[in-house]
Design a protein around this motif. Structure first.
Motif, short mmCIF file in Angstrom:
data_model
loop_
_atom_site.label_atom_id
_atom_site.label_comp_id
_atom_site.label_asym_id
_atom_site.label_seq_id
_atom_site.Cartn_x
_atom_site.Cartn_y
_atom_site.Cartn_z
N GLN B 200 54.23 74.27 22.21
CA GLN B 200 53.98 73.77 23.56
C GLN B 200 55.11 74.11 24.51
OE1 GLN B 200 52.81 69.64 22.27
NE2 GLN B 200 51.01 70.05 23.56
N ALA B 201 56.33 74.12 23.98
CA ALA B 201 57.47 74.51 24.82
C ALA B 201 57.35 75.98 25.23
CB ALA B 201 58.78 74.28 24.07
N LEU B 202 56.93 76.80 24.27
CA LEU B 202 56.83 78.25 24.55
C LEU B 202 55.70 78.56 25.52
CD1 LEU B 202 57.42 79.47 20.89
CD2 LEU B 202 58.84 80.07 22.85
N THR B 203 54.61 77.81 25.43
CA THR B 203 53.45 78.12 26.27
C THR B 203 53.37 77.26 27.52
OG1 THR B 203 52.10 76.62 24.95
CG2 THR B 203 52.05 78.93 24.33
N ALA B 204 54.36 76.38 27.73
CA ALA B 204 54.36 75.55 28.94
C ALA B 204 54.45 76.45 30.17
CB ALA B 204 55.53 74.58 28.90
N ASP B 205 54.03 75.91 31.32
CA ASP B 205 54.02 76.70 32.55
C ASP B 205 55.39 77.31 32.85
OD1 ASP B 205 51.42 76.32 32.95
OD2 ASP B 205 51.60 74.83 34.54
N ASP B 206 56.44 76.58 32.48
CA ASP B 206 57.78 77.11 32.73
C ASP B 206 58.40 77.69 31.46
OD1 ASP B 206 57.97 74.75 31.41
OD2 ASP B 206 59.68 73.99 32.56
#
Lengths: 218, 218
Positions: B200-206
């Motif tokens: 989720q961190a890798l694919t988050a908007d930022d």
DNA sequence: TTAATTTTAGAACAAATGTACTATATTTGA
DNA sequence: TCAAATATAGTACATTTGTTCTAAAATTAA
């Protein structure tokens, strides 16, 4: 059998064997046992043959595509529909193998296919919902995740034949079973315990889609 | 730049644009701004150009392939390696799009590729084990399941470009991001809570691979 | 500098291919 | 039955393409 059908049959055999790029009106006419002048009387060129075969396949796949995600579909139904479709696609495998080259020339086919993929996407989404209601499939683990899964399902569904051709060559049924089994496995982590039992029954050695898939292919 | 390189560059551009079947020694020579006689002096025919470009790509991908599944790889590492590889493959996309036709003629390339796939399969298996030890990935839900998953990963990895070509045409980076995102999603249901947080961190908007993938492509 | 080598452009040629055309043969329908 | 239509085989021609060859130009090395 009439000449048009014999031509289509010869074209299908040759397209599958050597690809659309190598087959010519002359080579196909020879395979059909007629003159190339006669072939061109019925089909102006190879593109018309390709299009005719595409429509033929589309017509044969349509019933399964409809049935697949009708109301109350079960995992067993999904297996069966995919199996039938895989078999048909394999019969017309040149279409999938040469698809990019073909659609570069036949814009109409490309647009038709793009629309078809949009429909498929909707059918998958609807089918997932049905399987959830049947208690065989879980809701998506992250928002939008099933859209991504469907993208992968479409890629596998459209390209397993190209992969098979390079990896195994022309091995017929064994190849179909192999890739059907692989694609169906994509559902596994999303299945409920009930769904998983259905999956295991279907893929068991004595199940409808088990066993025979695991002979060595190379 | 020397002539051989200019030829390869022109060939790459033209193969990507119109396919290996349409490009000829004459058309490529014209694009490179030299005579076709001269081109044939350096490369006997288009097959030699294809093979040279294949080796060029193989050489550029190799480092990432090595790195990918070295000891202690993390999900973040997998994302990065796939990203780099996807970008390179896209630069040489004609190879993947025309792969079946090419390998029908170039038996040597086909065997080389088959071996490469065997290696990749081992690397994936090893990588899964590493991710499990890192606590980011769960053990396989059914015996032999990861073998099937890898089959699907290889199909997607080798064929997303063909799918992109038909669905979206030549949209460059946006397409690469789109399919990278899709393929990475195949890992999701096998991730532990820790792995899922990383995802989720890798694919988050930022995040490193988020946001930019979701602009409409058509 | 100069002779040998490498590189380059262009011509020449044969094979393959799409396309169009012609002349029979066959089928159809009144 | 017989004229109209449809179907078939085969020819002809222009183009494209791979391949080879020749001669000139450029580069290299002694």
């Amino acid at each position: 059998m009439n000449t048009k059908d014999r031509i289509l049959q010869a074209a299908l055999r040759q397209f599958n064997a050597i690809g659309t790029g190598q087959a010519t009106v002359r080579s196909i006419a020879a395979e059909a046992g007629i003159s190339h002048g006669n072939l061109c009387y019925h089909y102006k060129n190879t593109d018309e043959l390709i299009e005719a075969l595409y429509l033929q396949l589309a017509g044969r796949v349509a019933p399964y595509a409809q049935m697949a995600f009708s109301e109350g579909i079960s995992l067993e139904g999904v297996f069966g529909q995919a199996w039938q479709t895989f078999g048909l696609l394999y019969q017309y495998r040149f279409l999938l193998i040469d698809f990019v080259q073909i659609t570069r020339r036949l814009e109409r086919m490309k647009q038709n296919f793009q629309q078809l993929m949009d429909v498929r996407r909707q059918q998958f989404l609807y089918g997932f919902k049905q399987l959830e209601e049947q208690g065989e499939m879980k809701p998506e683990p992250l928002p939008g995740h099933y859209e991504l899964l469907i993208t992968n399902l479409l890629i596998v569904g459209n390209n397993w034949i190209s992969e098979a051709e390079v990896q195994f060559g022309d091995k017929g049924d064994a190849v179909v079973a192999h890739y059907h089994r692989a694609m169906m496995a994509l559902f596994v982590p999303y299945l409920t315990p009930k769904g998983l039992r259905a999956y295991q029954a279907l893929t068991a050695d004595d199940g409808a889609y088990g066993g025979k898939a695991d002979k060595p292919l190379r």
